[in-house]
Design an enzyme around this catalytic site. Structure first.
Site, short mmCIF file in Angstrom:
data_model
loop_
_atom_site.label_atom_id
_atom_site.label_comp_id
_atom_site.label_asym_id
_atom_site.label_seq_id
_atom_site.Cartn_x
_atom_site.Cartn_y
_atom_site.Cartn_z
N CYS A 39 0.84 -1.21 0.00
CA CYS A 39 0.00 0.00 0.00
C CYS A 39 0.88 1.25 0.00
O CYS A 39 0.63 2.21 -0.73
CB CYS A 39 -0.91 0.02 1.23
SG CYS A 39 -1.96 -1.43 1.44
N CYS A 42 2.25 2.67 -3.35
CA CYS A 42 1.39 3.51 -4.21
C CYS A 42 1.06 4.84 -3.54
O CYS A 42 1.11 5.89 -4.17
CB CYS A 42 0.10 2.77 -4.54
SG CYS A 42 0.28 1.40 -5.69
N HIS A 43 0.70 4.77 -2.27
CA HIS A 43 0.25 5.96 -1.54
C HIS A 43 1.43 6.58 -0.82
O HIS A 43 1.50 6.60 0.42
CB HIS A 43 -0.87 5.59 -0.57
CG HIS A 43 -2.05 4.96 -1.24
ND1 HIS A 43 -3.00 5.68 -1.94
CD2 HIS A 43 -2.44 3.66 -1.32
CE1 HIS A 43 -3.92 4.86 -2.42
NE2 HIS A 43 -3.60 3.63 -2.06
N CYS A 74 -8.76 -2.38 -3.57
CA CYS A 74 -7.33 -2.18 -3.87
C CYS A 74 -6.58 -3.50 -3.74
O CYS A 74 -5.70 -3.82 -4.54
CB CYS A 74 -6.73 -1.15 -2.93
SG CYS A 74 -7.07 0.56 -3.39
N CYS A 140 -34.22 6.09 18.99
CA CYS A 140 -33.26 5.91 20.07
C CYS A 140 -32.22 7.02 20.09
O CYS A 140 -31.98 7.65 21.11
CB CYS A 140 -32.54 4.56 19.94
SG CYS A 140 -33.50 3.17 20.56
N HIS A 141 -31.58 7.25 18.93
CA HIS A 141 -30.38 8.08 18.90
C HIS A 141 -30.64 9.56 18.68
O HIS A 141 -29.68 10.35 18.69
CB HIS A 141 -29.42 7.53 17.85
CG HIS A 141 -28.99 6.13 18.13
ND1 HIS A 141 -28.23 5.80 19.22
CD2 HIS A 141 -29.24 4.96 17.48
CE1 HIS A 141 -28.00 4.49 19.23
NE2 HIS A 141 -28.61 3.96 18.19
N ARG A 178 -21.75 -2.95 14.09
CA ARG A 178 -22.57 -2.25 15.10
C ARG A 178 -24.00 -2.08 14.60
O ARG A 178 -24.96 -2.23 15.37
CB ARG A 178 -21.96 -0.87 15.42
CG ARG A 178 -22.67 -0.18 16.58
CD ARG A 178 -22.36 -0.89 17.88
NE ARG A 178 -23.20 -0.41 18.96
CZ ARG A 178 -24.35 -0.98 19.35
NH1 ARG A 178 -24.80 -2.05 18.71
NH2 ARG A 178 -25.05 -0.50 20.35
N CYS A 182 -27.59 -3.58 16.15
CA CYS A 182 -28.81 -2.82 16.44
C CYS A 182 -30.04 -3.48 15.81
O CYS A 182 -31.10 -3.55 16.44
CB CYS A 182 -28.68 -1.38 15.93
SG CYS A 182 -27.72 -0.31 17.02
#
Length: 219
Positions: A39, A42-43, A74, A140-141, A178, A182
């Site tokens: 990785c 390239c980056h 990738c 809820c949130h 997550r 829920c």
């Protein structure tokens, strides 16, 4: 977030998620051994700010990709390697390492009209009642944020630190994990991959302007 949990997250020496970040750093620098680059090959300019701009639109696929989906793309197209399974240690570690490069950077979803249908679909899912309990994410949130459910404080549902270390899991996990937790909690059918992407896009839009916390620690 209790003061002790906040302190754990802020200290790289105490934050257990930094073990995954360290593993991700090694994966970042390691070539796959088939003549393809690592990785880092390239980056070369690093990844500062990148995680704060995902999900983003993929030109080759003509659809949005989350950061973890882009990592696997990738891996398959640039490194000719099999994709990592969802929630694998390697995928979570590399995502945590990349995310940590943007820690403290404001979340800034791309202003791309091609993303709007996906964001709107994500908001519809967020506000849709579902499952045998007939509850929506928003109930809820938003409506009950700060209240308590089974003794635990209901958070405001801002996805600012994924992948995260959860004490409940005793390990790292992704935002899709997550979200699926829920849906299980309200006794609903699991969301499919497109729906999870849509919901992640809306949640990142909802968190726009807040600073990325990756890798976060949660109860």
């Amino acid at each position: 977030m209790t003061p002790s949990l906040q302190a754990m997250q802020r200290s790289d020496a105490q934050n257990p998620a930094m073990l995954w970040v360290a593993q991700g750093s090694e994966l970042w620098k390691s070539a796959p051994g088939n003549g393809k680059p690592a990785c880092a090959g390239c980056h070369t300019d690093g990844m500062s700010g990148v995680a704060a701009r995902y999900p983003a639109f993929s030109e080759p696929l003509q659809r949005p990709l989350t950061l973890m989906q882009q990592i696997n793309r990738c891996r398959s197209t640039r490194q000719s390697q099999p994709v990592w399974r969802s929630e694998s240690e390697a995928l979570l570690s590399l995502a945590a390492f990349i995310g940590q490069q943007s820690r403290g950077v404001p979340i800034e979803p791309p202003e791309d009209k091609r993303l709007l249908p996906w964001q709107k679909a994500g908001e519809a899912l967020y506000r849709m009642r579902m499952g045998q309990l007939n509850l929506s994410c928003a109930q809820c949130h938003e409506e009950r944020a700060g209240g308590r459910l089974a003794g635990a404080v209901i958070p405001s549902g801002l996805a600012t630190g994924y992948p995260i270390y959860r004490l409940e899991w005793q390990g790292m996990g992704s935002l899709p994990r997550r979200l699926l937790n829920c849906t299980t909690g309200v006794r609903a059918a699991p969301l499919n991959e497109d729906e999870l992407t849509q919901l992640e896009m809306y949640l990142m839009q909802r968190a726009s302007g807040l600073r990325l916390e990756t890798p976060a620690v949660r109860p």
